[in-house]
Structure formats: C-alpha cells, structure tokens
Design a protein around this motif. Structure first.
Motif, PDB file in Angstrom:
ATOM      1  N   VAL A  14      45.411  39.746  38.119  1.00 28.08           N
ATOM      2  CA  VAL A  14      46.607  38.992  38.517  1.00 28.08           C
ATOM      3  C   VAL A  14      46.274  38.017  39.641  1.00 28.08           C
ATOM      4  CG1 VAL A  14      48.891  39.188  39.589  1.00 28.08           C
ATOM      5  CG2 VAL A  14      48.250  40.735  37.724  1.00 28.08           C
ATOM      6  N   GLN A  18      46.336  33.563  39.541  1.00 21.73           N
ATOM      7  CA  GLN A  18      47.370  32.839  40.270  1.00 21.73           C
ATOM      8  C   GLN A  18      46.754  32.136  41.472  1.00 21.73           C
ATOM      9  OE1 GLN A  18      50.735  35.284  41.216  1.00 21.73           O
ATOM     10  NE2 GLN A  18      50.945  36.049  39.139  1.00 21.73           N
ATOM     11  N   PRO A  21      48.636  34.124  45.369  1.00 24.39           N
ATOM     12  CA  PRO A  21      49.908  34.837  45.242  1.00 24.39           C
ATOM     13  C   PRO A  21      50.176  35.717  46.455  1.00 24.39           C
ATOM     14  CG  PRO A  21      48.228  35.950  43.964  1.00 24.39           C
ATOM     15  CD  PRO A  21      47.612  34.675  44.488  1.00 24.39           C
ATOM     16  N   ALA A  25      54.902  38.419  44.492  1.00 26.00           N
ATOM     17  CA  ALA A  25      54.567  37.746  43.230  1.00 26.00           C
ATOM     18  C   ALA A  25      53.637  38.629  42.394  1.00 26.00           C
ATOM     19  CB  ALA A  25      53.923  36.391  43.499  1.00 26.00           C
ATOM     20  N   ILE A  26      52.687  39.258  43.055  1.00 27.07           N
ATOM     21  CA  ILE A  26      51.777  40.189  42.366  1.00 27.07           C
ATOM     22  C   ILE A  26      52.580  41.367  41.829  1.00 27.07           C
ATOM     23  CG2 ILE A  26      49.840  41.767  42.683  1.00 27.07           C
ATOM     24  CD1 ILE A  26      48.886  39.769  44.931  1.00 27.07           C
ATOM     25  N   ASP A  28      55.776  41.507  41.051  1.00 27.31           N
ATOM     26  CA  ASP A  28      56.601  41.075  39.917  1.00 27.31           C
ATOM     27  C   ASP A  28      55.788  40.971  38.632  1.00 27.31           C
ATOM     28  OD1 ASP A  28      58.834  40.914  41.554  1.00 27.31           O
ATOM     29  OD2 ASP A  28      58.740  38.726  41.764  1.00 27.31           O
ATOM     30  N   GLU A  29      54.606  40.400  38.743  1.00 30.79           N
ATOM     31  CA  GLU A  29      53.746  40.244  37.559  1.00 30.79           C
ATOM     32  C   GLU A  29      53.368  41.608  36.974  1.00 30.79           C
ATOM     33  OE1 GLU A  29      52.006  38.123  34.626  1.00 30.79           O
ATOM     34  OE2 GLU A  29      53.090  37.214  36.301  1.00 30.79           O
ATOM     35  N   ASN A  32      56.317  43.309  35.248  1.00 39.83           N
ATOM     36  CA  ASN A  32      56.515  42.766  33.903  1.00 39.83           C
ATOM     37  C   ASN A  32      55.527  43.379  32.921  1.00 39.83           C
ATOM     38  OD1 ASN A  32      58.638  41.065  34.577  1.00 39.83           O
ATOM     39  ND2 ASN A  32      57.287  39.350  35.067  1.00 39.83           N
ATOM     40  N   TYR A  33      54.277  43.529  33.341  1.00 42.93           N
ATOM     41  CA  TYR A  33      53.250  44.086  32.462  1.00 42.93           C
ATOM     42  C   TYR A  33      53.478  45.572  32.205  1.00 42.93           C
ATOM     43  CZ  TYR A  33      48.766  45.625  30.709  1.00 42.93           C
ATOM     44  OH  TYR A  33      47.790  46.203  29.942  1.00 42.93           O
TER      45      TYR A  33
END
Length: 98
Positions: A14, A18, A21, A25-26, A28-29, A32-33
């Motif tokens: 991640v 990016q 980040p 932000a990390i 959130d990513e 999602n995964y």
C-alpha cells in the motif's frame, strides 16, 4: 522480508503504491481490501516495525499527521518477494494449462 507478517507485507504494498500516504489513508486502503475495520492498535505498531527495519521512512506533515514512504531497501524487498511469488504462480499456471 521473510520475517514480516502478511499484514506487514500488505502495508508495504500500500505504501509503495501511494504517494506519501498518511496513516488513515493506509488504514482506509487496507479496510477496503480486508473488508473489515483495522484498529489503530494494529496499524501503527506494524508501521513502526517497518520503519525500525528500514523498509519504510516516516515523515511529519504536521504535529498530528505522519506520512510514510518506502525506502530503496523496501522496494528491493518487494521486488524480490514478487519474483519469488511469480516463479510459483507461473509454474502453477503452466501445469494447469498442460
């Protein structure tokens, strides 16, 4: 890289994907995964481990927000890992098509 957890490897991917980040932000990513909440108590100690191992650098955006960048060593480790994975994936794909 062999001594990292899967979660730590995912953090590296991640961060590498990016531009500087910040932690949220990390987070959130990864949420999602993984399709579940990532708690701060899991995220930040693992980021600190990557920093301590020299795979990631931590910078400061302001007094409350840090950003993360992958180091050259971290990039090399990811590349080595991808090459290692590829040899097995390609081997499996070859045997399936035969």
């Amino acid at each position: 890289m062999h001594d990292l957890t899967g979660f730590q490897r995912d953090l590296l991917y991640v961060i590498a994907g990016q531009d500087e980040p910040h932690g949220l932000a990390i987070k959130d990513e990864l949420e999602n995964y993984y399709e579940k909440e990532i708690h701060h108590g899991r995220l930040y100690p693992n980021l600190d481990t990557l920093v301590d191992k020299g795979l990631v650098e931590k910078g400061e955006l302001d007094r409350r927000t840090n950003y993360y960048t992958i180091t050259r060593r971290g990039s090399r480790e990811l590349e080595d890992r991808r090459n290692w994975e590829t040899q097995y994936v390609e081997s499996a794909e070859t045997s399936v098509t035969q």
